[in-house]
Design a protein around this motif. Structure first.
Motif, PDB file in Angstrom:
ATOM      1  N   GLY A 252       5.048   4.141   2.206  1.00  0.00           N
ATOM      2  CA  GLY A 252       4.464   2.831   1.950  1.00  0.00           C
ATOM      3  C   GLY A 252       4.299   2.070   3.242  1.00  0.00           C
TER       4      GLY A 252
ATOM      5  N   VAL B 204       0.867  -1.175   0.000  1.00  0.00           N
ATOM      6  CA  VAL B 204       0.000   0.000   0.000  1.00  0.00           C
ATOM      7  C   VAL B 204       0.905   1.226   0.000  1.00  0.00           C
ATOM      8  N   GLY B 205       0.652   2.160  -0.901  1.00  0.00           N
ATOM      9  CA  GLY B 205       1.453   3.372  -0.980  1.00  0.00           C
ATOM     10  C   GLY B 205       0.570   4.605  -1.053  1.00  0.00           C
ATOM     11  N   CYS B 206       1.163   5.751  -0.748  1.00  0.00           N
ATOM     12  CA  CYS B 206       0.397   6.988  -0.755  1.00  0.00           C
ATOM     13  C   CYS B 206       1.344   8.163  -1.014  1.00  0.00           C
ATOM     14  N   SER B 207       0.873   9.152  -1.742  1.00  0.00           N
ATOM     15  CA  SER B 207       1.584  10.418  -1.873  1.00  0.00           C
ATOM     16  C   SER B 207       0.553  11.539  -1.763  1.00  0.00           C
ATOM     17  N   ALA B 208       1.011  12.745  -1.453  1.00  0.00           N
ATOM     18  CA  ALA B 208       0.070  13.841  -1.212  1.00  0.00           C
ATOM     19  C   ALA B 208       0.639  15.162  -1.698  1.00  0.00           C
TER      20      ALA B 208
ATOM     21  N   SER C  71       5.610  11.082   0.508  1.00  0.00           N
ATOM     22  CA  SER C  71       4.987   9.790   0.196  1.00  0.00           C
ATOM     23  C   SER C  71       5.514   8.734   1.150  1.00  0.00           C
TER      24      SER C  71
END
Length: 58
Positions: free
Chosen positions: A49, A18-22, A47
């Motif tokens: 993970g 699961v990864g995320c950036s903003a 970002s």
């Protein structure tokens, strides 16, 4: 139509993370927050993970 591929695959033992950036703006929406990577010193969006088997705990 699906295509069936047989034989050795490079990513056969890969894992899904699961990864995320903003994009984070200041109050006037004139600036954004960037972070500088330690490995190549390039600027990028914040970002991260999550490692397999981990969960968010407070």
């Amino acid at each position: 139509m699906a295509k069936i591929i047989r034989g050795h695959r490079v990513g056969e033992n890969g894992t899904i993370r699961v990864g995320c950036s903003a994009v984070i703006f200041d109050g006037d929406r004139e600036k954004i927050l960037l972070t500088r990577r330690e490995d190549n010193h390039q600027w990028c969006l914040p970002s991260g993970g999550m490692e397999p088997g981990k969960s968010k705990q407070r």
